[in-house]
Write a protein that holds these residues in place. Structure first.
Motif, PDB file in Angstrom:
ATOM      1  N   ALA A  21     -18.263   3.231  -0.652  1.00  0.00           N
ATOM      2  CA  ALA A  21     -17.240   2.433  -1.331  1.00  0.00           C
ATOM      3  C   ALA A  21     -15.872   3.099  -1.243  1.00  0.00           C
ATOM      4  O   ALA A  21     -14.868   2.458  -0.905  1.00  0.00           O
ATOM      5  N   TYR A  22     -15.830   4.384  -1.532  1.00  0.00           N
ATOM      6  CA  TYR A  22     -14.567   5.121  -1.538  1.00  0.00           C
ATOM      7  C   TYR A  22     -13.892   5.084  -0.167  1.00  0.00           C
ATOM      8  O   TYR A  22     -12.686   4.806  -0.054  1.00  0.00           O
ATOM      9  N   ASN A  23     -14.661   5.341   0.883  1.00  0.00           N
ATOM     10  CA  ASN A  23     -14.073   5.408   2.224  1.00  0.00           C
ATOM     11  C   ASN A  23     -13.648   4.046   2.750  1.00  0.00           C
ATOM     12  O   ASN A  23     -12.687   3.951   3.523  1.00  0.00           O
ATOM     13  N   LEU A  24     -14.327   2.996   2.350  1.00  0.00           N
ATOM     14  CA  LEU A  24     -13.913   1.657   2.758  1.00  0.00           C
ATOM     15  C   LEU A  24     -12.696   1.186   1.964  1.00  0.00           C
ATOM     16  O   LEU A  24     -11.716   0.695   2.533  1.00  0.00           O
ATOM     17  N   ILE A  25     -12.754   1.349   0.646  1.00  0.00           N
ATOM     18  CA  ILE A  25     -11.700   0.819  -0.226  1.00  0.00           C
ATOM     19  C   ILE A  25     -10.349   1.459   0.071  1.00  0.00           C
ATOM     20  O   ILE A  25      -9.322   0.773   0.153  1.00  0.00           O
ATOM     21  N   LYS A  26     -10.313   2.770   0.239  1.00  0.00           N
ATOM     22  CA  LYS A  26      -9.021   3.444   0.410  1.00  0.00           C
ATOM     23  C   LYS A  26      -8.366   3.121   1.751  1.00  0.00           C
ATOM     24  O   LYS A  26      -7.183   3.405   1.948  1.00  0.00           O
ATOM     25  N   ARG A  27      -9.123   2.503   2.673  1.00  0.00           N
ATOM     26  CA  ARG A  27      -8.565   2.146   3.982  1.00  0.00           C
ATOM     27  C   ARG A  27      -8.182   0.673   4.088  1.00  0.00           C
ATOM     28  O   ARG A  27      -7.752   0.224   5.150  1.00  0.00           O
ATOM     29  N   LEU A  28      -8.338  -0.075   3.009  1.00  0.00           N
ATOM     30  CA  LEU A  28      -7.879  -1.465   3.004  1.00  0.00           C
ATOM     31  C   LEU A  28      -6.346  -1.490   2.954  1.00  0.00           C
ATOM     32  O   LEU A  28      -5.717  -0.484   2.615  1.00  0.00           O
ATOM     33  N   PRO A  29      -5.724  -2.616   3.301  1.00  0.00           N
ATOM     34  CA  PRO A  29      -4.253  -2.661   3.376  1.00  0.00           C
ATOM     35  C   PRO A  29      -3.567  -2.171   2.103  1.00  0.00           C
ATOM     36  O   PRO A  29      -3.960  -2.531   0.989  1.00  0.00           O
ATOM     37  N   LYS A  30      -2.541  -1.357   2.265  1.00  0.00           N
ATOM     38  CA  LYS A  30      -1.810  -0.802   1.124  1.00  0.00           C
ATOM     39  C   LYS A  30      -1.075  -1.888   0.339  1.00  0.00           C
ATOM     40  O   LYS A  30      -0.724  -1.688  -0.829  1.00  0.00           O
ATOM     41  N   SER A  31      -0.837  -3.023   0.979  1.00  0.00           N
ATOM     42  CA  SER A  31      -0.140  -4.116   0.297  1.00  0.00           C
ATOM     43  C   SER A  31      -1.052  -4.864  -0.679  1.00  0.00           C
ATOM     44  O   SER A  31      -0.572  -5.640  -1.506  1.00  0.00           O
ATOM     45  N   TRP A  32      -2.356  -4.636  -0.598  1.00  0.00           N
ATOM     46  CA  TRP A  32      -3.293  -5.304  -1.495  1.00  0.00           C
ATOM     47  C   TRP A  32      -3.308  -4.614  -2.860  1.00  0.00           C
ATOM     48  O   TRP A  32      -3.083  -3.400  -2.966  1.00  0.00           O
ATOM     49  N   GLU A  33      -3.625  -5.384  -3.887  1.00  0.00           N
ATOM     50  CA  GLU A  33      -3.820  -4.832  -5.230  1.00  0.00           C
ATOM     51  C   GLU A  33      -5.326  -4.699  -5.458  1.00  0.00           C
ATOM     52  O   GLU A  33      -6.034  -5.696  -5.607  1.00  0.00           O
ATOM     53  N   ILE A  34      -5.802  -3.471  -5.469  1.00  0.00           N
ATOM     54  CA  ILE A  34      -7.245  -3.221  -5.527  1.00  0.00           C
ATOM     55  C   ILE A  34      -7.602  -2.523  -6.835  1.00  0.00           C
ATOM     56  O   ILE A  34      -6.983  -1.521  -7.206  1.00  0.00           O
ATOM     57  N   HIS A  35      -8.613  -3.066  -7.513  1.00  0.00           N
ATOM     58  CA  HIS A  35      -9.086  -2.504  -8.776  1.00  0.00           C
ATOM     59  C   HIS A  35     -10.561  -2.127  -8.646  1.00  0.00           C
ATOM     60  O   HIS A  35     -11.364  -2.918  -8.144  1.00  0.00           O
ATOM     61  N   VAL A  36     -10.905  -0.931  -9.097  1.00  0.00           N
ATOM     62  CA  VAL A  36     -12.292  -0.484  -9.152  1.00  0.00           C
ATOM     63  C   VAL A  36     -12.715  -0.435 -10.617  1.00  0.00           C
ATOM     64  O   VAL A  36     -12.048   0.200 -11.444  1.00  0.00           O
ATOM     65  N   ILE A  37     -13.801  -1.116 -10.930  1.00  0.00           N
ATOM     66  CA  ILE A  37     -14.342  -1.165 -12.292  1.00  0.00           C
ATOM     67  C   ILE A  37     -15.686  -0.455 -12.266  1.00  0.00           C
ATOM     68  O   ILE A  37     -16.613  -0.873 -11.555  1.00  0.00           O
ATOM     69  N   THR A  38     -15.808   0.624 -13.026  1.00  0.00           N
ATOM     70  CA  THR A  38     -16.978   1.488 -12.873  1.00  0.00           C
ATOM     71  C   THR A  38     -17.234   2.291 -14.145  1.00  0.00           C
ATOM     72  O   THR A  38     -16.301   2.541 -14.922  1.00  0.00           O
ATOM     73  N   PRO A  39     -18.479   2.705 -14.400  1.00  0.00           N
ATOM     74  CA  PRO A  39     -18.760   3.559 -15.564  1.00  0.00           C
ATOM     75  C   PRO A  39     -18.074   4.919 -15.447  1.00  0.00           C
ATOM     76  O   PRO A  39     -17.781   5.389 -14.341  1.00  0.00           O
ATOM     77  N   CYS A  40     -17.839   5.538 -16.581  1.00  0.00           N
ATOM     78  CA  CYS A  40     -17.256   6.882 -16.627  1.00  0.00           C
ATOM     79  C   CYS A  40     -18.386   7.902 -16.736  1.00  0.00           C
ATOM     80  O   CYS A  40     -19.045   7.997 -17.774  1.00  0.00           O
ATOM     81  N   PHE A  41     -18.616   8.628 -15.658  1.00  0.00           N
ATOM     82  CA  PHE A  41     -19.653   9.657 -15.641  1.00  0.00           C
ATOM     83  C   PHE A  41     -19.028  11.046 -15.748  1.00  0.00           C
ATOM     84  O   PHE A  41     -18.012  11.340 -15.112  1.00  0.00           O
TER      85      PHE A  41
END
Length: 368
Positions: A21-41
């Protein structure tokens, strides 16, 4: 484009699906607004912007308690799902919402409140492969995901095939986005190897088969007394202690390493051993191959790396669990075979960059 990723966990907690997830998400277009919703471990930051991604963590959970022995406690799964729903509502609408396959309950309890296209990222399909009540619940929740999601993302062709055959998903609703390897891991030239060095990288949990590897290694030392085994990773403390009791001379438990330390381990190892009984698409195999380290893995029904990443006789070996010792002895004793596997492993990994994989994900998100 505004996209939400509802994930079971996210760095700094690291496992195979988290790295994907991390490696795919951070390489998506910088112009996109991306939110990650996840538990706090493990006391991670609740809110942060990480490499242009808005990360929203909720609750307070201990990773060892939640991921113990590869299972997910029902009470914690329900709590996480409810908190994920609250966070989704708070953030408003999205152009697309991507769920990780785990936690299965999160999709079941939140999908009705999400109006945007809903995608599910699958690393494995377990319906019909787990016995007992847990298997029945697994099958029902997987079927719910398969039927209600707008589109599916499969980590490899085998998972796509399982979605089609087990859950009757139309192939037009499935896209394959493979795992990749970070360009920083790819060695530019053949590194200096430690003769007889074996390496394991991953969680220390029963289905990963580290206990079996330790027993095989104790027998390997009788024919190859110079052999060593480095074990990288962490897990449940009681299980880790049981593994250490099985360790013989030549075994070192290194714990969790930094990226630079991990790369050094890949570059010095002769072989990566993947004794997992269950594996979706092994990231560590690709990382090892990028450093001229071929992989020996086992032919187990739920180990999909045997058909996705490790090509028998080309960049590694796929053998029956009972033949693991013979395979290790064969490669360590045949330098010509080992060099051929090593060269092919590096060539194979170079074709699987994360940048190419992220471009495919971008195309999928734009199309739904």
């Amino acid at each position: 484009m505004k996209v939400a990723f509802v994930l079971e966990s996210y760095p700094p907690h690291i496992g195979g699906s988290e790295s994907r997830a991390y490696n795919l998400i951070k390489r998506l277009p910088k112009s996109w607004e991306i939110h990650v919703i996840t538990p706090c471990f493990d006391y991670a930051k609740k809110e942060e912007v990480r490499e242009n991604v808005f990360v929203h963590r909720f609750g307070a959970y201990h990773s060892f308690s939640y991921f113990k022995n590869g299972s997910r406690p029902l009470s914690l799964s329900l709590d996480i799902s409810q908190r994920a729903l609250f966070t989704l509502k708070k953030l408003g609408s999205f152009d697309a919402c991507v769920y990780s396959e785990w936690n299965l309950l999160t999709f079941a309890l939140t999908h009705a409140f999400v109006s945007s296209p809903k995608l599910v990222d699958w690393c494995e399909v377990l319906a019909g492969r787990i016995a007992g009540l847990a298997g029945v619940l697994e099958a029902l929740l997987e079927k719910n995901l398969a039927q209600r999601a707008t589109h599916h993302i499969a980590v490899n062709e085998k998972v796509k095939e399982l979605l089609k055959n087990v859950h009757k998903v139309d192939s037009k609703r499935i896209s394959v986005v493979q795992n990749g390897v970070d360009e920083r891991f790819i060695a530019s030239s053949f590194p200096k190897k430690q003769s007889g060095r074996l390496l394991y990288v991953g969680r220390l949990t029963p289905h990963k088969g580290v206990h079996s590897l330790l027993m095989v290694f104790s027998r390997l030392r009788k024919t190859h007394p110079y052999a060593t085994l480095h074990i990288v990773g962490a897990g449940d403390p009681s299980y880790t202690l049981s593994l250490k009791k099985l360790a013989v001379e030549g075994v070192e438990f290194l714990g969790v390493l930094s990226e630079s330390e991990l790369i050094e381990e890949y570059r010095s190892a002769q072989l990566l051993v993947l004794p997992s009984e269950r594996e979706g698409s092994s990231l560590v195999s690709l990382e090892a191959m990028a450093n001229y380290t071929p992989v020996v893995t086992i032919d187990a029904p739920l180990n999909l790396s045997k058909s996705d990443t490790v090509i028998h006789g080309f960049n590694g070996l796929v053998v029956k669990p009972s033949n693991l010792l013979d395979a290790l002895q064969a490669v360590l004793s045949d330098e010509t075979l080992w060099k051929s596997l090593s060269q092919n492993a590096n060539l194979y990994a170079k074709e699987r960059s994360w940048s190419k994989c992220a471009k495919k994900l971008e195309e999928v998100l734009k199309s739904v």
